[in-house]
Design an enzyme around this catalytic site. Structure first.
Site, PDB file in Angstrom:
ATOM      1  N   VAL A  71       1.624   6.922   0.374  1.00 46.50           N
ATOM      2  CA  VAL A  71       0.807   5.945   1.092  1.00 46.50           C
ATOM      3  C   VAL A  71      -0.608   5.968   0.531  1.00 46.50           C
ATOM      4  CG1 VAL A  71      -0.186   5.348   3.344  1.00 46.50           C
ATOM      5  CG2 VAL A  71       2.196   6.152   3.181  1.00 46.50           C
ATOM      6  N   CYS A  72      -1.098   4.785   0.189  1.00 52.90           N
ATOM      7  CA  CYS A  72      -2.445   4.632  -0.343  1.00 52.90           C
ATOM      8  C   CYS A  72      -3.279   3.880   0.693  1.00 52.90           C
ATOM      9  CB  CYS A  72      -2.397   3.864  -1.666  1.00 52.90           C
ATOM     10  SG  CYS A  72      -4.025   3.657  -2.391  1.00 52.90           S
ATOM     11  N   ILE A  73      -4.083   4.633   1.410  1.00 55.40           N
ATOM     12  CA  ILE A  73      -4.954   4.053   2.433  1.00 55.40           C
ATOM     13  C   ILE A  73      -6.279   4.809   2.363  1.00 55.40           C
ATOM     14  CG2 ILE A  73      -3.979   5.550   4.223  1.00 55.40           C
ATOM     15  CD1 ILE A  73      -4.371   3.286   6.232  1.00 55.40           C
ATOM     16  N   ASN A  94       0.795  -1.224   0.000  1.00 51.25           N
ATOM     17  CA  ASN A  94       0.000   0.000   0.000  1.00 51.25           C
ATOM     18  C   ASN A  94       0.832   1.280   0.000  1.00 51.25           C
ATOM     19  OD1 ASN A  94      -1.724  -2.072   2.086  1.00 51.25           O
ATOM     20  ND2 ASN A  94      -2.624  -1.442   0.150  1.00 51.25           N
TER      21      ASN A  94
END
Length: 175
Positions: free
Chosen positions: A96-98, A89
């Protein structure tokens, strides 16, 4: 010259961020520390995330930049990991991919519910606690780093080796 409303929202965002920073300094949260990159810019934070116990990232020290938009808390900040890290992620540039850092509202691709995305109630603490949780439990259904996600699923021993290398390097970089 900026109009009154944008100046007002900028100063409200700055006040909120100052309050959150003061709160974190007064009551530190286990797993990370936060401060300003530059004392004159409340919108740019440096964060050190400590790899959570009982995870592959345990013992790691991951330096990040948390950049807030002037429209905070109506819009989410961006989190970029500066330290080398291998995670499904976190993309190759460190972004950051959240879900909670995605713009508010419905996901045009239908992967996330609006309730999983950015909400103005989120704070620096809730963001970073979510990121620490993500380190322990990657979401390989919606990866930012497809290679890391594939390796996590298909070649876990190699994935572990790469993460261990990142953890060691993060410890050396801190010295």
């Amino acid at each position: 010259m900026a109009d009154e409303s944008s100046m007002g929202s900028t100063s409200q965002a700055a006040l909120l961020l100052k309050k959150q920073l003061a709160e974190l300094n007064k009551n530190p949260v286990e797993g990370f520390s936060a401060g300003l990159i530059d004392d004159n810019d409340i919108f740019k934070w440096e964060v050190l995330i400590i790899g959570p116990a009982d995870t592959l990232y345990e013992g790691g020290f991951f330096k990040c930049h948390l950049i807030f938009p002037k429209e905070y808390p109506l819009r989410p900040p961006k989190l970029k990991v500066i330290t080398d890290i291998w995670h499904p992620n976190i993309d190759s540039k460190g972004d950051v991919c959240i879900s909670i850092l995605h713009e508010p509202g419905d996901d045009r691709w239908g992967y996330e519910k609006a309730s999983e995305r950015w909400l103005p109630v989120h704070t620096v603490e809730t963001i970073l606690v979510s990121v620490i949780s993500m380190l322990a439990d990657p979401n390989d259904e919606s990866p930012a780093n497809v290679d890391a996600a594939k390796e996590w699923r298909d070649n876990y021993p190699e994935f572990k080796k790469k993460v261990a290398k990142c953890v060691r390097k993060s410890q050396e970089d801190l010295l």
